[in-house]
Write an enzyme that holds these catalytic residues in place. Structure first.
Site, short mmCIF file in Angstrom:
data_model
loop_
_atom_site.label_atom_id
_atom_site.label_comp_id
_atom_site.label_asym_id
_atom_site.label_seq_id
_atom_site.Cartn_x
_atom_site.Cartn_y
_atom_site.Cartn_z
N THR A 197 39.91 56.28 73.43
CA THR A 197 39.33 57.54 73.45
C THR A 197 38.97 58.27 74.31
OG1 THR A 197 38.56 56.60 71.32
CG2 THR A 197 37.55 58.73 71.66
N GLY A 241 32.89 51.00 74.36
CA GLY A 241 31.62 50.01 74.25
C GLY A 241 31.51 49.34 75.26
N GLU A 275 38.29 53.27 65.41
CA GLU A 275 39.72 52.41 64.90
C GLU A 275 40.12 53.21 63.80
OE1 GLU A 275 40.10 50.35 66.97
OE2 GLU A 275 38.23 50.26 67.63
#
Lengths: 675, 675
Positions: free
Chosen positions: A157, A196, A439
């Protein structure tokens, strides 16, 4: 912090519930866990992982600063990793059955309450390396990652791009002179954003970038990029990296940003198991494009499983709390009852218990399909991929949205105390709702499923064969009459499929009309978007209806006691009736339900709530979560909710001195002054 | 923190929207604010209050620890108070028009982003003192509170009791020997729990306690109790006081707990304007019991107003962001459009804009009724109270639940970035959702309204007159046929009332059946609870339908330009159509809508979204929130969302050093080790 106001005894109101249940929580727990052995293994492992944990500290972490929480998360996640490594040494040295295979949410949950900054590394990155590396590449760096000699994340992303992969702006230009790729994020919007653990817990990164050869774009590919020095952890030249700031949830996992300026990596750092770039710059494309996104498919399976579990956790907390809280007499002069006796409260709790079961069962089916597909891929067979893709999207959407709404209803069912951080319900909520976005954003997925339904409807019209999960579309085309509403479970499953098929038909007609009026396909699809999403949502629900009904009434029932089957039947009845009522406007449009039918549904709803009432606490006991997994002052097994709420309040840092500094500095001077 | 990546220019995509709007945002703003003068006044005041504020600091507060946030909140709230005092000195010395009358959410919003620990003091406590003190009492301590010479809160809720006031356990025993009350919280569950500012920002408290005279309970009354020393702020003897710990929202307002052990106060510290205790222990009851709870009625009016504003804030943020984010081509080869062009995105945004307007209009009506009722009470007339009570409950429920769900949809509409704390959407959400619980938990209120509807239905059956807001029940009894569905706005309003009346009828019949079968009234009501809540919810919606339609199509329209009226008509059309579709299952049960009618509703929905598309940004501009009020990286007026997100990320404390301490202490040793 040693002293505590929590009694050592079990609250009698909750004990009474356990004593009065009609079935064995232990049998439920074994069924839910996948058998007696699995339950035993899971409990042993959990006890081992949770030993020596300071539960009081866990209840207080949200009082810390962002930086302190981040450090806490690194510490607790690595403690969990160490424990698993130690267990591996003890039980099966050299193997992988404990470490690293068990280092994911399911096992570390309860010991990493601020999240695991290395979660993406194990859930996505290592999976992707295993699937996309050549054997040489895996040997060179994949193994190091799996062994945790280096740490990393999966960076896809961007600040300006999420779901639409083709729009990614990060580029990797092949330089044949040096046999290297040159990576760049040309604008602020091209920065990688969100992965993350990227902020401060990665020295390597799997970067999704547009591959360019001779300035020709070959689409998104994966590149293994070092971002920090292994010894000093300083960012490497050309690398701009950091933490994106606090989020609603996942408070400890330092989601990060990454800017790349002329960062060079060897050609062999593009993952080349499928697509390849040769030294001369020639390009070999992947046999199946979808393989690039396969890590996301697995993540959707994980989400479906995890979210159904989160709903079960929230249901456990809220149900136990409802057994010990007493409020508002039912008869004017009577004492205040357990709030579990209020029918409106039952209506907040029991449907969520049923929903968590329904999604768990659907998720089990999805995992089986996933395992089969993986096996096929090993043999070069890709036929199952579209169906797996579509079903994983549909269940990810249904499960994440239902779980999110359900956890919120359960939190609200706990009144004010549900609003306390120490209830843990808000934390469950923010974890669950994130899955609506990551997702594959849910609406985007629904639109994809909608397009898949349009194609399938069209294929069926021309008599072409359909994949199993959409075969009901052809059935409805061949037999457009629903027939009588009988209200049996099978009839209700068929009704949901019938509604889904008819919503698909309506959307297909709207789309066709728009195209026949001269709209472009793109515009027509956009204008029909709302109808696409409706059809897609019902498609997912129909699948959950069908799989839950099969599990409860099908051949598996003979492995369970009659007592447990009765409870599961009640939960199935509740699930089907409440979802039918929720979807009533869609059903009433296509199926003739009389006023008597509707009254009967309302009565069935009220009847099954009453039937479930005496078993509610025993059912959530059967979910078998430990107090540490619940991490909630409201939901502990002993039912001492008030004492735990109060105890956590006393231990919060604000109460360690009687008068805050700001009183003398600010408040008192203000009150004494006249301006 | 001085440097910034934010350009000084306005994003061209958002400028284009403003240039293309069909109406004047300024005219909208004046209408929304209650007139040109009100708008001007509000803007002036806002500029004054927001001057010298460090917007960067505001975006970062959630990175601080619980204690630091609490101090920040005290500081910023008192700075706001000082500014208002100064303004009072400058403009109207000795008056009250600025200070303290403007010291509430509406004005300080935007300068107290962690909440105002003295909010309850001004929204509830001072109101209660003004309404419930005798003139002598007000002179003695009420005035001191209003002047902020002392500080306090309103302490009603207990650890074990919220909504059910009669169940409160805190007791005040009258001791005629010393002419004192003796206050006690006998158990952990009796501790006062939750009052805002109670933890560390109160030295006095208005305690709701059961009055006992000669051990006879006279029900809940209010007692003014000192809890901390005015000079040292140390808790007084017998007082156990502190902060309850972190909550989802209101992170800076130190909600507190309070235990009382034999705390004695003079008899004259019971608020005695209505009920009284004489020195000899004789008791004079209040002329209207409901007066005791009147502070809660006002709070519900405040909630309805505030929540509709929160939804407007969220809609502003999400709409502006949708104008500047580009994603996913509509035509395969076309560039990525503003996401505002995706119809499914419009469906997430525009209905919430319409809903915030609808609730604001309904809230205005409620405030008018409140003002009239207050005036009546001055003259000893209490007739309006039941209707005000019921309407304030209904709108509080509808508005808080719709706002909460709406903000969440808007947050999700912003994809991943909506999940950032710096979007401010999560903070809006937690503020909004709290209102579903406080000042009367929504389900409890719905059950109360349900009972009120049952009584009204019964009265109507016997021909008794009904209050204006329920008169439609009698109309439906007299004329049980709905007649033709025409789909006009008036017809839709009537349809919603018709559905509400029929849901009331069904619930009434279920209740009567249960009673006639021998159930007690209490049990029967409990069993019918789900149907009560359905009827009550529709009752509230029908009111919003009706008031919004009246505002847009009624006499007020002539004060607005045709261009503004067209926009408001589009918003009304959208609101009525989408809510009709939302409530379709209830409508289809009672009203005959053909397939053609339903198709037409879907078409109207899509048509009005298209009509609103070019005006969307201008409408939210018309809400006239300042960037500081929005406090959002996504929603600023200049549309530089990505740069602001990135800028806030760079400034977060985690990025002030390149390598976190925990790397060398924990992560590196772990990666270097073999176990």
């Amino acid at each position: 912090m040693a002293s505590s106001v929590i009694p050592k005894t079990v609250n009698p109101d909750i004990q009474k519930e356990r004593d009065g249940a009609s079935f064995s929580s232990e049998e439920f727990a074994a069924w839910w866990s996948g058998g007696q052995d699995a339950l035993k293994f899971h409990r042993e492992l959990r006890d081992y992982m949770q030993k020596d944990v300071d539960a009081d500290e866990y209840l207080q972490i949200q009082n810390l600063s962002h930086e302190e929480i981040s450090d806490f998360a690194v510490r607790t996640s690595l403690e969990a990793a160490k424990k698993l490594r130690r267990l591996q040494e003890e039980r099966n040295p050299g193997g992988e059955d404990y470490w690293p295979n068990l280092y994911d949410h399911k096992i570390t949950w309860g010991v990493t309450p601020a999240g695991n900054p290395f979660g993406v590394m194990y859930v996505m990155l290592i999976q992707a390396l295993e699937a996309q590396c050549t054997p040489e590449q895996y040997e060179e760096f994949g193994k190091r990652m799996k062994n945790f000699e280096i740490c990393g994340t999966y960076a896809q992303t961007e600040l300006g791009h999420g779901t639409f992969l083709r729009g990614l702006e990060t580029r990797a230009d092949f330089d044949p002179k040096t046999d290297e790729f040159v990576l760049n994020t040309p604008k602020i919007s091209s920065y990688k954003f969100w992965p993350g653990g990227l902020g401060h817990s990665s020295n390597y990164c799997l970067v999704m970038a547009q591959l360019y050869i001779n300035n020709q774009c070959k689409g998104p590919h994966m590149f293994f990029v070092q971002v920090r020095d292994e010894e000093t952890h300083e960012p490497l030249p050309g690398v701009h990296i950091g933490d994106i700031g606090k989020k609603m949830g996942f408070i400890g996992i330092n989601n990060g940003f990454l800017g790349l300026k002329d960062v060079r990596i060897p050609r062999t750092r593009m993952l080349m198991r499928h697509a390849q770039v040769k030294p001369d710059g020639s390009y070999v494309s992947s046999p199946a494009n979808v393989l690039t996104y396969f890590a996301m498919v697995r993540s959707r399976c994980v989400i479906t499983y995890n979210n159904s579990s989160m709903l079960a956790v929230a249901a456990t907390i809220a149900t136990r709390y409802s057994a010990v809280r007493r409020q508002s007499p039912i008869e004017p002069k009577a004492p205040e009852p357990q709030i579990l006796d209020h029918v409106t409260q039952q209506m907040k709790l029991f449907p969520e218990i049923a929903t968590s079961l329904a999604h768990r069962v659907a998720s089990d089916y999805l995992w089986k399909l996933y395992e089969m597909t993986i096996e096929d891929i090993e043999y070069g067979k890709y036929e199952r991929l579209p169906e797996l893709h579509s079903l994983s999207c549909a269940l990810k959407v249904t499960c994440s949205s239902d779980t999110t709404a359900g956890i919120e209803r359960l939190r609200l069912a706990c009144g004010g105390h549900g609003y306390l951080i120490s209830s843990n319900l808000s934390n469950l909520y923010v974890l669950a709702t994130a899955a609506c976005t990551y997702e594959g954003e849910n609406t985007v997925l629904l639109l994809q499923i909608g397009r898949f339904l349009m194609k399938s409807w069209n294929s069926a019209l021309s008599g072409a064969p359909l994949a199993p999960t959409v075969s009901y579309l052809a059935e409805v085309q061949q037999n457009p009459e629903f027939g009588a509403w009988t209200g049996t479970w099978d009839n209700m499953v068929r009704a949901m499929k019938y509604a889904a098929a008819n919503k698909t038909r309506l959307a297909f007609n709207s789309l066709s009309n728009r195209i026949s009026k001269g709209e472009s396909e793109g515009n027509a699809a956009n204008q029909t978007g709302i109808e696409f999403t409706h059809a897609a949502e019902l498609h997912g629900r129909a699948f959950v209806f069908s799989s839950f009904t099969t599990e409860v009434t099908g051949p598996n029932a003979k492995d369970r006691s009659p007592a447990l089957n009765r409870v599961l039947e009640n939960l199935l009845e509740l699930y089907l009736v409440k979802e039918t009522l929720n979807q009533l406007s869609n059903l009433l449009r296509f199926i003739n339900l009389t006023d008597k039918d509707l009254t009967s549904l309302q009565e069935r709803l009220e009847t099954v709530l009453t039937k479930l009432r005496p078993d509610a606490v025993a059912i959530v006991d059967g979910f078998d979560f430990s107090d540490l997994q619940l991490n909630s002052t409201l939901g502990s097994y002993d039912g001492n909710a008030y004492e735990r709420i109060f105890d956590a309040a006393l231990k919060n840092p604000m109460n360690q001195k009687p008068v805050p500094k700001s009183f003398h500095e600010i408040l008192k001077p203000f009150m004494k002054s006249n301006i």
